[in-house]
Write a protein that holds these residues in place. Structure first.
Motif, mmCIF file in Angstrom:
data_model
loop_
_atom_site.group_PDB
_atom_site.id
_atom_site.type_symbol
_atom_site.label_atom_id
_atom_site.label_comp_id
_atom_site.label_asym_id
_atom_site.label_seq_id
_atom_site.Cartn_x
_atom_site.Cartn_y
_atom_site.Cartn_z
ATOM 1 N N TRP A 18 -9.821 -7.982 -8.796
ATOM 2 C CA TRP A 18 -11.291 -7.926 -8.695
ATOM 3 C C TRP A 18 -11.852 -6.963 -9.736
ATOM 4 O O TRP A 18 -12.786 -7.279 -10.458
ATOM 5 C CB TRP A 18 -11.690 -7.476 -7.280
ATOM 6 N N LEU A 19 -11.255 -5.755 -9.824
ATOM 7 C CA LEU A 19 -11.762 -4.757 -10.782
ATOM 8 C C LEU A 19 -11.586 -5.247 -12.219
ATOM 9 O O LEU A 19 -12.449 -5.031 -13.065
ATOM 10 C CB LEU A 19 -11.019 -3.424 -10.595
ATOM 11 N N TYR A 63 -6.061 3.092 -2.882
ATOM 12 C CA TYR A 63 -6.785 1.941 -2.325
ATOM 13 C C TYR A 63 -8.096 2.385 -1.673
ATOM 14 O O TYR A 63 -9.071 1.648 -1.676
ATOM 15 C CB TYR A 63 -5.914 1.180 -1.318
ATOM 16 N N THR A 82 -15.466 -0.456 -5.133
ATOM 17 C CA THR A 82 -15.887 -1.857 -5.204
ATOM 18 C C THR A 82 -17.070 -2.140 -4.271
ATOM 19 O O THR A 82 -17.791 -3.106 -4.462
ATOM 20 C CB THR A 82 -14.727 -2.803 -4.816
ATOM 21 N N MET A 134 -10.442 2.597 -4.507
ATOM 22 C CA MET A 134 -10.865 1.265 -4.984
ATOM 23 C C MET A 134 -11.804 0.622 -3.978
ATOM 24 O O MET A 134 -12.750 -0.071 -4.343
ATOM 25 C CB MET A 134 -9.638 0.380 -5.221
ATOM 26 N N ASN A 135 -11.536 0.860 -2.695
ATOM 27 C CA ASN A 135 -12.350 0.298 -1.620
ATOM 28 C C ASN A 135 -13.801 0.770 -1.720
ATOM 29 O O ASN A 135 -14.735 -0.026 -1.694
ATOM 30 C CB ASN A 135 -11.736 0.740 -0.281
ATOM 31 N N GLN A 149 0.493 -2.284 -6.988
ATOM 32 C CA GLN A 149 -0.959 -2.303 -7.230
ATOM 33 C C GLN A 149 -1.341 -3.410 -8.205
ATOM 34 O O GLN A 149 -2.376 -4.045 -8.053
ATOM 35 C CB GLN A 149 -1.413 -0.960 -7.818
ATOM 36 N N SER A 193 -2.096 -6.535 -6.570
ATOM 37 C CA SER A 193 -3.069 -6.526 -5.470
ATOM 38 C C SER A 193 -4.366 -7.217 -5.871
ATOM 39 O O SER A 193 -4.709 -7.278 -7.050
ATOM 40 C CB SER A 193 -3.359 -5.096 -5.037
ATOM 41 N N ARG A 194 -5.110 -7.686 -4.862
ATOM 42 C CA ARG A 194 -6.374 -8.369 -5.150
ATOM 43 C C ARG A 194 -7.439 -7.386 -5.654
ATOM 44 O O ARG A 194 -8.345 -7.778 -6.369
ATOM 45 C CB ARG A 194 -6.871 -9.127 -3.922
ATOM 46 N N GLU A 195 -7.295 -6.083 -5.267
ATOM 47 C CA GLU A 195 -8.276 -5.096 -5.763
ATOM 48 C C GLU A 195 -8.216 -4.986 -7.285
ATOM 49 O O GLU A 195 -9.247 -4.923 -7.945
ATOM 50 C CB GLU A 195 -8.008 -3.702 -5.161
ATOM 51 N N TYR A 196 -6.987 -4.995 -7.809
ATOM 52 C CA TYR A 196 -6.850 -4.901 -9.269
ATOM 53 C C TYR A 196 -7.433 -6.145 -9.933
ATOM 54 O O TYR A 196 -8.058 -6.058 -10.979
ATOM 55 C CB TYR A 196 -5.373 -4.730 -9.651
ATOM 56 N N HIS A 226 0.827 -1.209 0.000
ATOM 57 C CA HIS A 226 0.000 0.000 0.000
ATOM 58 C C HIS A 226 0.861 1.258 0.000
ATOM 59 O O HIS A 226 0.646 2.160 0.787
ATOM 60 C CB HIS A 226 -0.947 -0.017 1.205
#
Length: 857
Positions: A553-554, A500, A507, A503-504, A545, A548-551, A494
């Motif tokens: 997921w998106l 983030y 999502t 993104m938080n 990034q 990362s799991r956020e990327y 991070h």
């Protein structure tokens, strides 16, 4: 427009004339600019509403400023503010912003409470006199004060006039005959000469007496024009002034009730309202570890702004022997009582389960302090920003963007409830880069920020793919803190924690908006090295990034339109940089083979008409190779690249064209081309490429504190070489060798473009170094460079070529501390990379390149 859009006039019980209400707002804005020394007294008189006695009935009426009258009458040809000045920019933006659609404001007593939240680590709080009037080292040729005086000459003149009046008052208070009085007693010529010599200290350093109140004025003047925490706090404390102003203007009967303007009871009532609606929390992580200068500066802040709140960490020894030290999160403000040790006693001391600083520091600093914020909304601000009274007046409008002023009357769980839109999580605002007039790199950085921070985000917010990028964004505190908080804080991963948070909320179904009518000031890096440090931080952060799991997921869940917008503005930009630099390398390998072919195989002679379908019969000598189409291909590709380069400058040009006119747009673009900014962009692309690739291969993303001071010091050749050799110089030299071979074997004029581009990687660090071409410095530099190359052979020396090489190999070899008898280098702990990564990047790729070169050879 002020009456219709900024004042909550719909809820006023007694209707007053719009002119009476607006004049108070406008006059407050003009006087705030005068106090900041942006306007002179003459300018102010032409800009203020003034009370005059009317000729007809003897009543006092308001006379509109000459400035407003002149807008309708072209016969007026007067100067209302210095041209191209900060005052002009602020007034014109304020006027433009009121022409856009603003949410309806609510009365001050009904508006939501909000907090401005700023993390601070080691940024400059207030500049000391030594920093301002002394050259920082032997390589600096100008003091900070001289530099600022050259940049803001009108503002310095206004400041000096102000100081002279103050000095006059002081000297007459002590019963001394003033310099002016003495001067006029003598004849006129001598009087003028005496006045000039008497005023010299004022125009040189801003004070004549070394009394603290005069030296402090100069320090404040310089601090308000540099990137300091004092500038940020004095800018954002304007919210309190704005709330008091709006409360007073909209409630004239309350003013009468409390004894009229200027009464103490009224001031107390206005203070009470401002404190109820607005808080400012600075998270000063190092507060108890400050040195003497920093302690004095922070104490001055608390005395100047008693409502400013500072949170910090306090460490106490362990309760029992061998235990962990206890760490508390504390809060103080300017009203805190003083303890016996001279320190302020905190209002709150909250014991934490351990040391909260686990990640890169900034996120942890925000997370331990967030409990001290109050209200429904937060504005997240960095320690190098600024704000203005005329922007702060729009606070109720921007909080209205959260669409919570008129909640539904029916319970959301009732069958009669209407479907509601998803909640607004973040409202973004524009940034004005106030460091744009400080050197060419400041201007280039400001241009990029205008393109990304305004143009791109405007489009992204419309499509629904804008995220949170830190700076002046307002955050729905209740929404964000119940969904994982505003700062994720895992070390490394991070690194760019702002994104983030975006993104938080993104999502979890929150909306992110962008507003055009509100803007804050923002400082950018000004020196070549600090701008590239910032780019390295962004590049390595993007590498993290992408993992990362956020990327993930998106990338897998977003619909195509939003996905492409998200991709284009975030990872796509960096992947594009990788593609650009890789394709330049590939192109060089291709032309190397063309060059080799040209001198080893028989080439067709004479002009060949390619339009003739039977051209193959005309080729001479028999069995020759036709190389002409390849030459045409090189011409076409280079022209296409040049065209794309010009298109890249279009967005900024069009933005300037619409906001500031054709002449300004052309002059700014011309200035950037004349100062070789395209060469700088080549270097930037290479640094992005290098930082992202090394981070993907080895990891090691870390926070780089970028120095935000003025770039007036010359860096030595060895420093620049060691900083950029790995990222761009070696890469550039390799490509340059291939290009030299091609130019010798098969010259084509479009290749000149590649000569310039590749030369940029080698020369830009030196081209943008202040005072690089001063001959005496150059000779001394050459001597130091030879010493740097030879040092460290007989005995260990950290400032040498050999230790630079060791440092660059740490990722592969690990650091052999015992053998070298040194402590761990300043780079901090860098873990050894994975063996497969080392094998691929350090052995396989160079081997493949070597085989390609060998084949060509």
């Amino acid at each position: 427009r002020i009456y219709a859009k900024i004042l909550a006039t719909a809820d006023m019980e007694v209707k007053y004339k719009p002119k009476v209400l607006c004049s108070q707002i406008w006059n407050a804005v003009v006087i705030s600019m005068y106090r900041e020394h942006l306007l002179s007294v003459d300018h102010v008189q032409k800009l203020l509403y003034q009370q005059v006695t009317s000729d007809e009935d003897g009543k006092r009426t308001l006379k509109p400023p000459t400035f407003f009258v002149s807008q309708d009458d072209s016969a007026f040809d007067q100067e209302f503010y210095p041209s191209h000045s900060e005052a002009e920019r602020r007034i014109s933006f304020f006027a433009q912003s009121l022409s856009s659609v603003l949410p309806e404001p609510v009365p001050v007593e009904n508006m939501p409470t909000f907090t401005v939240f700023t993390p601070h680590y080691s940024e400059k709080v207030l500049m000391s006199l030594r920093e301002i009037i002394r050259e920082s080292d032997q390589y600096t040729r100008v003091t900070v004060l001289e530099y600022l005086k050259a940049l803001h000459s009108d503002e310095w003149d206004n400041f000096v006039k102000d100081t002279k009046i103050l000095a006059e008052e002081n000297s007459s208070n002590f019963g001394q005959a003033s310099a002016y009085g003495q001067a006029f007693a003598q004849d006129a010529d001598k009087a003028e000469a005496k006045l000039k010599t008497d005023d010299l200290p004022f125009y040189t350093i801003g004070f004549k007496s070394a009394a603290p109140e005069f030296t402090l004025r100069t320090r404040i003047w310089a601090s308000l024009r540099s990137q300091t925490l004092y500038r940020t706090i004095s800018g954002f404390m304007n919210y309190a002034k704005a709330i008091k102003l709006l409360y007073r203007v909209e409630n004239p009967e309350m003013v009468h009730l409390f004894g009229g303007n200027g009464s103490e009871r009224l001031e107390q009532e206005l203070e009470r309202m401002a404190r109820r609606k607005f808080k400012f929390v600075v998270a000063m992580q190092r507060f108890l570890k400050f040195n003497k200068d920093e302690r004095e500066a922070s104490d001055f802040l608390l005395r100047t702004y008693p409502d400013l709140q500072i949170s910090y960490l306090e460490e106490m020894p362990a309760a029992e022997e061998g235990g962990q030290p206890r760490i508390y999160s504390c809060l103080i403000d300017g009203h805190s009582e003083m303890g016996a040790d001279g320190r302020r006693k905190p209002y709150y001391r909250i014991q934490l389960p351990g040391n909260p600083i686990l990640g890169d520091g900034k996120s942890d600093n925000q997370n331990h302090s967030i409990i001290f914020t109050r209200g429904e909304y937060l504005q997240l601000i960095d320690a190098n920003q600024d704000n203005y009274l005329e922007e702060c007046i729009k606070i109720r409008n921007i909080l209205g963007e959260f669409e919570e002023y008129n909640p539904p009357t029916v319970s959301p769980y009732s069958p009669a409830a209407e479907p509601q839109p998803t909640p607004v999580a973040i409202v973004g605002a524009r940034e004005f880069i106030f460091s744009e007039n400080v050197g060419i790199l400041g201007d280039v950085a400001a241009g990029k920020e205008a393109t990304f921070g305004t143009l791109t985000q405007r489009i992204m917010a419309e499509i629904g793919a804008r995220l949170h990028y830190g700076h002046p964004d307002f955050v729905n505190f209740i929404y964000m803190t119940t969904r994982g908080g505003i700062s994720k804080a895992q070390k490394g991963l991070h690194l760019n924690e702002d994104i983030y948070a975006g993104m938080n909320s993104f999502t979890r179904g929150g909306r992110i908006k962008h507003t055009e009518y509100f803007q804050c000031g923002k400082g950018r890096d000004l020196g070549f090295c600090s701008t590239l440090n910032f780019i390295t931080k962004i590049g390595t952060g993007m590498g993290e990034q992408m993992l990362s799991r956020e990327y993930y997921w998106l990338g897998t869940q977003l619909p195509l339109d939003r996905f492409l917008t998200f991709y284009y503005a975030h990872p796509g930009f960096h992947i594009n940089n990788i593609m650009i630099m890789s394709s330049v390398q590939l192109f060089m390998i291709c032309i190397m083979f063309i060059g080799a072919m040209n001198i080893t195989v028989p080439i067709c002679l004479g002009d060949v008409d390619m339009t003739n379908p039977n051209y193959a019969r005309d080729l001479k000598p028999v069995g020759c190779f036709l190389i002409k189409p390849i030459g045409d291909w090189i011409k076409r590709t280079t022209l296409a690249i040049l065209l794309v380069l010009l298109i890249a400058f279009l967005p900024l040009f069009l933005q300037m064209l619409t906001e500031q006119g054709f002449a300004r747009a052309i002059s700014r673009l011309g200035k950037q081309f004349l100062s070789l900014s395209p060469l700088y962009e080549v270097q930037v692309t290479q640094v992005y490429f290098n930082s992202l690739m090394t981070n993907m291969a080895y990891g090691g993303a870390r926070y780089i504190g970028t120095g935000r001071g003025f770039a007036t010091s010359r860096l030595s050749f060895s420093t620049l070489f060691s900083r950029f050799s790995d990222s761009s110089i070696y890469f550039g030299i390799r490509l340059m060798l291939l290009l030299t071979f091609f130019s010798a074997a098969y010259w084509k004029w479009p290749v000149l473009y590649f000569w310039i581009s590749i030369a940029a990687m080698l020369i830009t660090p030196f081209l943008y170094n202040p005072h690089q071409f001063v001959l005496t410095d150059f000779i001394l530099d050459y001597r130091d460079w030879l010493r740097w190359l030879g040092a460290g052979n007989s005995e260990s020396n950290t400032n040498s070529w050999i230790s630079h090489c060791r440092l660059t190999r740490i990722r592969i070899t690990g650091y052999k501390r015992k053998r070298l008898g040194e402590r761990t280098p300043t780079t901090g702990f860098i873990s050894r990379a994975h063996k497969a990564n080392i094998f691929f990047t350090e052995i396989m790729l160079p081997l493949i390149m070597a085989i390609i070169m060998l084949v060509s050879y």
